[in-house]
Enzyme design. Sequence first.
Site, short mmCIF file in Angstrom:
data_model
loop_
_atom_site.label_atom_id
_atom_site.label_comp_id
_atom_site.label_asym_id
_atom_site.label_seq_id
_atom_site.Cartn_x
_atom_site.Cartn_y
_atom_site.Cartn_z
N HIS A 471 0.79 -1.23 0.00
CA HIS A 471 0.00 0.00 0.00
C HIS A 471 0.83 1.29 0.00
CE1 HIS A 471 -3.53 2.31 0.15
NE2 HIS A 471 -4.23 1.61 1.01
N TYR A 592 -14.92 5.89 8.80
CA TYR A 592 -13.86 6.37 7.89
C TYR A 592 -14.25 5.97 6.47
CZ TYR A 592 -9.08 6.56 5.85
OH TYR A 592 -7.97 6.82 5.09
N THR A 605 -5.03 10.51 -0.62
CA THR A 605 -6.39 10.31 -0.09
C THR A 605 -6.70 11.31 1.01
OG1 THR A 605 -5.64 8.70 1.56
CG2 THR A 605 -6.34 7.84 -0.60
#
Length: 806
Positions: A471, A592, A605
Amino acid sequence: MAEARSATSEPRVHYLEEGVDPGRDFIREWRKSILRRFFRTRNLIRNGMWPTSIWNLGLTVGLLSMCLIGDWTWVQPVNAQLWRLADFLHIHSGIPYYIQILFVTAAAGFLFFLILMYVRRYTLRVLLAYRGWMYEPPRHQCLSTKIWGLVVRLWSGYSPSTYSCQASLPRMPVPSLRSTLDKLLESLEPLYGDDPEKMETIKRKAKAFEKSIGQRLQKVLMLKSWWAENYMTDWWDRYVYLMGRSPIAINSNYYVLDHCYWQPTIRQCSRAALVTIQFLEFERYLDREQIPPLLIRNTIPLCMWQYERIFSTTRIPGEDIDELVHYDTTVSKHIVVIYKGLYYRIDIFDSKGEPLTRQSMELQFEWIVENAGRDIDSVTTAERHLPALTGLPRTDWARIRNSYFKNGPNKEALDVIEKSVFVVVLSDEKFEHFSDRGKYLLHGDGGNMWFDKSFSLVFFADGKFGINCEHSWGDAPVMGHVGEYCMTNELLEKLYTEDGYLMPDKVSQKAKCSNPQRLVWDLPDNCVLASKIENAFTLNVQNNDDLMLCVKEHKSYGKGLVKKIQVSPDAYIQLALQLAYYKDAGKIALVYESSMTRLYLQGRTETVRSLSKYSVAFVKAMTDGKTPDDEKKKLLKQACDFHQNMYRDCMNGKGIDRHLFALYVVCKGMGYDSKPESEFLKESLMIPWTLSTSQQPQQQISGMPDCSLPYYQNKISPGGGFGPVSDLGYGVSYMIPGDHRFFFHVSCKKSAKTTNAARFMDLLFESLTDIRLLFNQPESQRFDARGRPIKPDSQQTDGPTMNNSH
């Protein structure tokens, strides 16, 4: 011992070319190096000139030359200025007249071209900072927005390459401190609605923070935003991802599934070869900058910075902080295949430097499967479970790496893996249901996935495949773009024969292709390192067993029905998720939802705080058994509208959490973290995200057929998923593919006694039905795995794998 284990059968070479001349090889490599540098330099120049082009310079020089040659009255002032420039540049009369003209017009044209380039670039940056278009319906935009869109199109360059738009993207703004604190307090009020005393304490701390150190921290961020490409992305990468010390398997990495039901072949080697070739093809296009930048509404460009790190990238463990290393294509010219505890290097170019064809790649995978059958007895348990080390806590893996992989065959083999374009895992497993396949893709068997690589392609025994993604280098939409490119090509082209093998290539491989090379490890079972590997494998298996994942397709209706209600499909699903959680836990949770900020340079993001007073009012109205349906519908639309505006704000750099995070980094850096006022930042950032959610994009490639059409119903991807952010909560990702369905991925920890992914999924489907019935809407037309209409009363399933190709 290591040399004995690396012994393989006599090499077999495909498409042999006899008598290769070393001198010709050297000249060929030298020529390729020159060409590579030329094209990269050309791309740099093109990107540096965008939105202008070399044709603008040529046209300017041509027009100025005509002005100097022509004897028209109206050009005399221009001529006078051009000859004044000639005097300034000391272009004397001794030079022939036409040479003087050439020098003068070239100098003037180049100067004008530079001015034009920077004016267009910065004007475009100002234009792209406008965000009014996002708050207006696409079909009902005001005149000023339409004019703005027209100017952006006219002012932009034509046919930009992958990274051309980067220099014209606006920088992400720093929100005002007052705005962020107000939004934070507003988001926390519904969470602490039953504890007004705690809420008052938070407000008091927020006010004290703002009056004391808050403004000083804000000024530092403002200064950074003026010179940095993005005021917080480098800190986000460093402190959130690379400094994380937990295992990245499950906790950080995520997975992606391929086509939901349809599969083009059941042959593992054929599918692996084709998908590998497609990914390598995308990598070559990216290296040449031939992938067009993504545009919203065919006008507004998105940042493509993350694409630079998709391939040939590895996360190297460190004791305190990891390092993200990207290798150049001159170094990374191979992939690594893991199969039954054996590791093979496949060179992706033949002896003439040409990319392998799909049939050549198919033979490479078949050779590995055949060779591994002969060498499997030589594999030690430590070798078979070696990738388990990448699933350890990062500090532990760094220390083992520094102690046992610094030299000798272990270092050489590790270098091959880390410098590869990507890793391919050939698995003996096959799974009937989405949930089982997704869970395996997220963590493997505990010892067969190299989690440090930017991504690994995993191929199952029945021909299905998926992706495990690290990630830190980038976010899921970027990886989804590459997967969509591959799966779309599989769908639109006939690439397999009737019996599942790959179709013959248009151009056959004529040069020599070397066989895969087995990697050498020095890992006897009785060594200290072997025991560490087995401990890592045991830890991974325990973590895997603790994960519960449920993936299901909701077939009753999809985006089409939500559009009839005239609310945002994403906001609609977020309300259903909160309603399901309230039914599951009997309380409200902090929610979230990730949104992208790629409208800005190097944006990644932002967090949409989906929990609001409007969503809480709707959830309680749906569960109190007293509120009339008309009132529920009104509350639904209020909550959806508020959520949609929050989402837009986050995309436009007006979010809360990245700003708070950057303030905290500055606070630590300036030594203010010991002050009592800094406690407010710590407490705000440490509230657990009990419900962590993310929507996955669909159809990022423009010009593709609508996936809502019946023919594509069994061919779309269900998307992917991730582990829960909080050990006591849920991780939920969802895909909205067309008008007729939703896909949901729900994860949780079994060790959390209050959570259960399957139960939550059932409550989510129940909540979606409850909301639909408010509006008396019938179920949408549904289709089976072959794209045929099905009866409305058919049950929703977990998605068995349907092999309908052969």
